[in-house]
Motif scaffolding. Structure first.
Motif, mmCIF file in Angstrom:
data_model
loop_
_atom_site.group_PDB
_atom_site.id
_atom_site.type_symbol
_atom_site.label_atom_id
_atom_site.label_comp_id
_atom_site.label_asym_id
_atom_site.label_seq_id
_atom_site.Cartn_x
_atom_site.Cartn_y
_atom_site.Cartn_z
ATOM 1 N N LYS A 8 12.849 92.363 33.100
ATOM 2 C CA LYS A 8 13.040 91.005 33.608
ATOM 3 C C LYS A 8 13.650 91.019 35.000
ATOM 4 N N LYS A 9 14.669 91.847 35.183
ATOM 5 C CA LYS A 9 15.327 91.919 36.498
ATOM 6 C C LYS A 9 14.386 92.489 37.555
ATOM 7 N N GLN A 10 13.617 93.511 37.179
ATOM 8 C CA GLN A 10 12.667 94.087 38.130
ATOM 9 C C GLN A 10 11.637 93.047 38.579
ATOM 10 N N ILE A 11 11.180 92.225 37.658
ATOM 11 C CA ILE A 11 10.197 91.194 38.003
ATOM 12 C C ILE A 11 10.791 90.201 38.994
ATOM 13 N N VAL A 12 11.993 89.716 38.710
ATOM 14 C CA VAL A 12 12.624 88.747 39.606
ATOM 15 C C VAL A 12 12.855 89.354 40.985
ATOM 16 N N ASP A 13 13.410 90.557 41.030
ATOM 17 C CA ASP A 13 13.697 91.205 42.313
ATOM 18 C C ASP A 13 12.415 91.416 43.121
ATOM 19 N N THR A 14 11.362 91.890 42.457
ATOM 20 C CA THR A 14 10.097 92.159 43.139
ATOM 21 C C THR A 14 9.440 90.870 43.601
ATOM 22 N N GLY A 29 0.437 82.671 42.142
ATOM 23 C CA GLY A 29 0.427 84.080 41.756
ATOM 24 C C GLY A 29 1.283 84.339 40.527
ATOM 25 N N ASN A 30 1.347 85.587 40.132
ATOM 26 C CA ASN A 30 2.144 85.986 38.969
ATOM 27 C C ASN A 30 2.353 87.493 38.979
ATOM 28 N N LEU A 31 3.321 87.941 38.199
ATOM 29 C CA LEU A 31 3.725 89.348 38.207
ATOM 30 C C LEU A 31 4.157 89.734 36.803
ATOM 31 N N SER A 32 3.764 90.931 36.363
ATOM 32 C CA SER A 32 4.162 91.380 35.027
ATOM 33 C C SER A 32 4.462 92.866 34.998
ATOM 34 N N ILE A 33 5.197 93.291 33.971
ATOM 35 C CA ILE A 33 5.540 94.691 33.741
ATOM 36 C C ILE A 33 5.336 95.004 32.266
ATOM 37 N N ARG A 34 4.689 96.125 31.991
ATOM 38 C CA ARG A 34 4.533 96.591 30.609
ATOM 39 C C ARG A 34 5.894 97.070 30.083
ATOM 40 N N ILE A 35 6.223 96.706 28.850
ATOM 41 C CA ILE A 35 7.439 97.194 28.200
ATOM 42 C C ILE A 35 7.078 98.460 27.434
ATOM 43 N N ALA A 36 7.508 99.586 27.952
ATOM 44 C CA ALA A 36 7.096 100.880 27.393
ATOM 45 C C ALA A 36 7.459 100.995 25.914
ATOM 46 N N GLY A 37 6.472 101.417 25.118
ATOM 47 C CA GLY A 37 6.698 101.690 23.706
ATOM 48 C C GLY A 37 6.858 100.468 22.825
ATOM 49 N N GLN A 38 6.651 99.279 23.375
ATOM 50 C CA GLN A 38 6.895 98.049 22.613
ATOM 51 C C GLN A 38 5.642 97.225 22.354
ATOM 52 N N GLY A 39 4.505 97.645 22.920
ATOM 53 C CA GLY A 39 3.294 96.840 22.760
ATOM 54 C C GLY A 39 3.490 95.443 23.302
ATOM 55 N N TYR A 85 -3.754 95.277 30.629
ATOM 56 C CA TYR A 85 -2.950 96.337 30.009
ATOM 57 C C TYR A 85 -3.712 97.027 28.875
ATOM 58 N N LEU A 86 -4.473 96.267 28.120
ATOM 59 C CA LEU A 86 -5.259 96.860 27.035
ATOM 60 C C LEU A 86 -6.407 97.709 27.571
ATOM 61 N N ALA A 87 -6.990 97.283 28.670
ATOM 62 C CA ALA A 87 -8.125 98.012 29.253
ATOM 63 C C ALA A 87 -7.687 99.232 30.058
ATOM 64 N N ARG A 88 -6.461 99.192 30.604
ATOM 65 C CA ARG A 88 -5.996 100.226 31.529
ATOM 66 C C ARG A 88 -4.628 100.772 31.097
ATOM 67 N N PRO A 89 -4.591 101.778 30.228
ATOM 68 C CA PRO A 89 -3.307 102.336 29.792
ATOM 69 C C PRO A 89 -2.507 102.993 30.912
ATOM 70 N N ASP A 90 -3.146 103.229 32.065
ATOM 71 C CA ASP A 90 -2.436 103.808 33.211
ATOM 72 C C ASP A 90 -1.685 102.763 34.016
ATOM 73 N N VAL A 91 -1.884 101.486 33.721
ATOM 74 C CA VAL A 91 -1.257 100.403 34.484
ATOM 75 C C VAL A 91 0.016 99.938 33.778
ATOM 76 N N ASN A 92 1.128 99.982 34.498
ATOM 77 C CA ASN A 92 2.402 99.531 33.943
ATOM 78 C C ASN A 92 2.962 98.318 34.672
ATOM 79 N N ALA A 93 2.292 97.885 35.738
ATOM 80 C CA ALA A 93 2.729 96.687 36.455
ATOM 81 C C ALA A 93 1.523 96.046 37.138
ATOM 82 N N ILE A 94 1.526 94.719 37.168
ATOM 83 C CA ILE A 94 0.430 93.944 37.752
ATOM 84 C C ILE A 94 1.019 92.878 38.668
#
Length: 228
Positions: A8-14, A29-39, A85-94
């Motif tokens: 959450k903090k990374q999203i706001v800062d970015t 626009g919009n911005l998101s981050i994958r939560i590792a290991g949490q689906g 995120y489902l199509a691209r497991p290499d993507v952790n931020a959009i």
């Protein structure tokens, strides 16, 4: 610290840095981050001023779009982010922006060829146009999911804006800036009406192979992204 607090903090800062630099404007626009290991993933809320945004405003959802945290309405493009995120497991931020020079190419339906080494290394073989679909619709989600499987990290959304990915949010932010540099340079070059040169094919492929290696490591969980 809570399970989602770092994302959450990374999203706001970015988001606020990108706003200050002029890549995000108003509430677009919009911005998101994958939560590792949490689906799950964290994403900006709908129609909310980035410079007023605080971590508590960020929404967290699973990939079936069930809300896990947050009280605000999530971005209208939430389904698009989940599909990526489902199509691209290499993507952790959009990061999706309406930045000016890329948006100009989006209006004239012009993709960006391989112009610079850095572009091929971090954005991919070329910056393709994704055909238009209305914002926030299932048609847009499905169109995006279909086109991002070519492993590039930046796209132009026709009559809409830009879409950039990263193995972490810092890389996605940098890719936004690389993309805008390429778009401006290409637009200026086109205006000269002279031949626009590209980097040699072999150089492009070597650079892209390094990007793909990084992506495979991220997907396999063997590359340290510095994230969650």
């Amino acid at each position: 610290m809570g399970l989602y607090d770092s994302a959450k903090k990374q999203i706001v800062d970015t988001a606020q840095r990108l706003t200050q630099k002029g890549y995000l404007m108003a509430t677009g626009g919009n911005l998101s981050i994958r939560i590792a290991g949490q689906g799950a993933f964290a994403i900006t809320p709908s129609n909310y001023d980035y410079m007023k945004m605080v971590p508590e405003d960020i929404c967290v959802l699973d990939f079936e779009l069930k809300m896990l945290a947050g009280s605000r309405k999530p971005s209208v493009e939430t389904a698009m982010h989940a599909a990526i995120y489902l199509a691209r497991p290499d993507v952790n931020a959009i990061v999706h922006t309406h930045q000016a020079y890329v948006s100009t190419l989006a209006l004239i339906n012009v993709s960006i060829p391989a112009l610079f080494d850095e572009q091929s290394r971090f954005l991919g073989r070329r910056v393709e146009i994704i055909p238009y679909a209305p914002s926030g619709t299932g048609l847009l989600k499905n169109t995006i999911a279909k086109h991002v499987r070519d492993h590039n990290n930046a796209y132009i959304m026709q009559n809409h804006g830009a879409l950039c990915f990263g193995q972490d949010v810092e890389r996605a932010e940098h890719n936004v800036e690389i993309l805008e540099k390429c778009a401006l340079s290409y637009l200026l070059a086109i205006c000269t009406e002279r031949k626009v040169t590209k980097i040699p094919l072999v150089v492009r492929e070597v650079a892209f192979s390094k990007l793909r290696l990084d992506q495979k490591k991220v997907a396999a969980g063997t590359l340290d992204t510095g994230g969650e």
